[in-house]
Design an enzyme around this catalytic site. Structure first.
Site, short mmCIF file in Angstrom:
data_model
loop_
_atom_site.label_atom_id
_atom_site.label_comp_id
_atom_site.label_asym_id
_atom_site.label_seq_id
_atom_site.Cartn_x
_atom_site.Cartn_y
_atom_site.Cartn_z
N SER A 164 1.02 -1.21 0.16
CA SER A 164 0.02 -0.06 0.11
C SER A 164 0.85 1.24 0.01
O SER A 164 0.35 2.41 -0.11
CB SER A 164 -0.81 -0.15 1.23
OG SER A 164 -0.21 -0.18 2.47
N GLU A 184 15.09 0.68 13.32
CA GLU A 184 13.83 0.23 12.98
C GLU A 184 12.88 0.85 14.12
O GLU A 184 13.55 1.37 15.20
CB GLU A 184 13.67 -1.08 13.06
CG GLU A 184 14.15 -2.00 13.99
CD GLU A 184 14.12 -3.45 13.91
OE1 GLU A 184 13.52 -3.72 12.97
OE2 GLU A 184 14.60 -4.00 14.95
N ASP A 186 11.79 -6.69 15.38
CA ASP A 186 12.22 -7.97 14.74
C ASP A 186 13.57 -7.93 14.05
O ASP A 186 14.17 -8.84 14.38
CB ASP A 186 11.21 -8.35 13.76
CG ASP A 186 11.28 -7.49 12.52
OD1 ASP A 186 10.84 -6.55 12.58
OD2 ASP A 186 11.62 -7.99 11.56
#
Ligand SMILES: *Cc1c(COP(=O)(O)O)cnc(C)c1O
Length: 320
Positions: free
Chosen positions: A79, A205, A211
């Site tokens: 998106s 991040e 992660d």
């Protein structure tokens, strides 16, 4: 097994992109340097075509397709910036593009993607699996699926931003790069190997989606649910099979920053550098601002990855 990309692939990607991608400017700010006691070089991919570095990887991947694949066209599910990058690259190269997007994708992104001439296939984010839809379209219509980060040509293309930075400013002591699925960080590491082998790479991040840090520290790819953060370009659930080994081998550390730190960095970009940077594009600088004492007196690069943010949202974030 797919062959991992190399530094030579980054060089080849740079040749393919010449004349198609912008060679984006490197900005510096005396005020930032004085505040951080560091020489900072901002590689401004918010000025790249379609507003983010993703054009580099998508264009490189599409330009490597053979005649049959070009005729049938490409499909991507995203998106965000990758969708627009694939749509624009396909238009430039004369290929049909299909983009799989959720029903609730922001109107501006849908409009931009349609504006580049792509066909949009909508799906329901809560009940349908976009990867399955993409794979089904690829099989039914003979389309080539272009993944957002875990593909050798995408990684090599993303590496050309850092390559240009080193060409323009010379060797650096450190380079801060935002981290979602790791295409930009792994490509940047390959570029550093070519032109600035002593440069220490730092991935950054969002705190809610750590992660990458957990994967980097544990040595195995950690999967998480979609993180809740304003950094919408880094809402990935896991690093890739190709990006992770490069990051593990070549990167010095992976840091996380909070959404509040992203907004602070966004404000500095607006007020001091006079540039509009989307929340995800603020990750690298946000981390450097916090860690600056450890980089005192050094020459440090920061990749500003993109500038696509709805103005209403931008204003709301800055005034909140
Ligand atoms: C995609 C994207 C990222 C993350 O890049 P990865 O290659 O997935 O790590 C960062 N910033 C912006 C603006 C992006 O569009």
């Amino acid at each position: 097994m797919t062959t991992p990309p190399t530094a030579d692939n980054v060089r080849a990607a740079a040749a393919r992109l010449a004349g198609h991608a912008h060679r984006t400017p490197v900005l510096t700010s005396r005020r930032v340097d004085e505040e951080l006691l560091t020489s900072v070089f901002f590689k401004c991919e918010n000025f790249q075509r379609m507003g983010a570095f993703k054009f580099r990887g998508a264009f490189n991947a599409l330009s490597r397709l053979g005649d049959d694949a070009r005729r049938s066209g490409v499909v991507a599910y995203s998106s965000g910036n990758h969708a627009q990058a694939v749509a624009l690259s396909a238009r430039i190269l004369g290929m049909p593009a299909t983009i799989v997007m959720p029903h609730d994708a922001p109107a501006s992104k849908v409009a931009a993607t349609l504006g580049y001439g792509a066909e949009i296939v909508r799906y329901d984010r809560f009940t349908e699996d976009r990867a399955a839809i993409g794979a089904a379209l690829a099989a039914q219509r003979g389309l080539t699926l272009v993944p957002p980060f875990d593909h050798p040509d995408v990684i090599a293309g993303q590496g050309t931003a850092a390559l240009e930075l080193f060409e323009d400013v010379g060797e650096l002591d450190a380079l801060f790069v935002c981290l979602g699925g790791g295409g930009l960080l792994s490509g940047s590491a390959l570029a550093a190997g070519l032109l600035s082998p002593g440069c220490r790479l730092h991935g950054v991040e969002p705190e809610a989606g750590d992660d990458g840090q957990r994967s980097f520290r544990s040595g195995g790819i950690v999967h998480i649910p979609t993180p809740d953060t304003i950094a919408d370009g880094a809402q990935t659930q896991a690093l890739g099979e190709l990006t992770f080994p490069i990051i593990r081998r070549d990167v010095t550390d992976v840091h996380t920053v909070s959404d509040a730190e992203l907004v602070d960095a966004m404000r500095v970009f607006a007020s001091t550098l006079k540039i509009v940077v989307e929340p995800t594009g603020c990750l690298a600088f946000a981390a450097l601002r916090r860690l600056a004492p450890a980089f005192r007196g050094q020459r440090v690069g920061v990749i500003v990855s993109g500038g696509n943010v709805d103005l209403d949202r931008y204003a709301a974030l800055l005034t909140a």
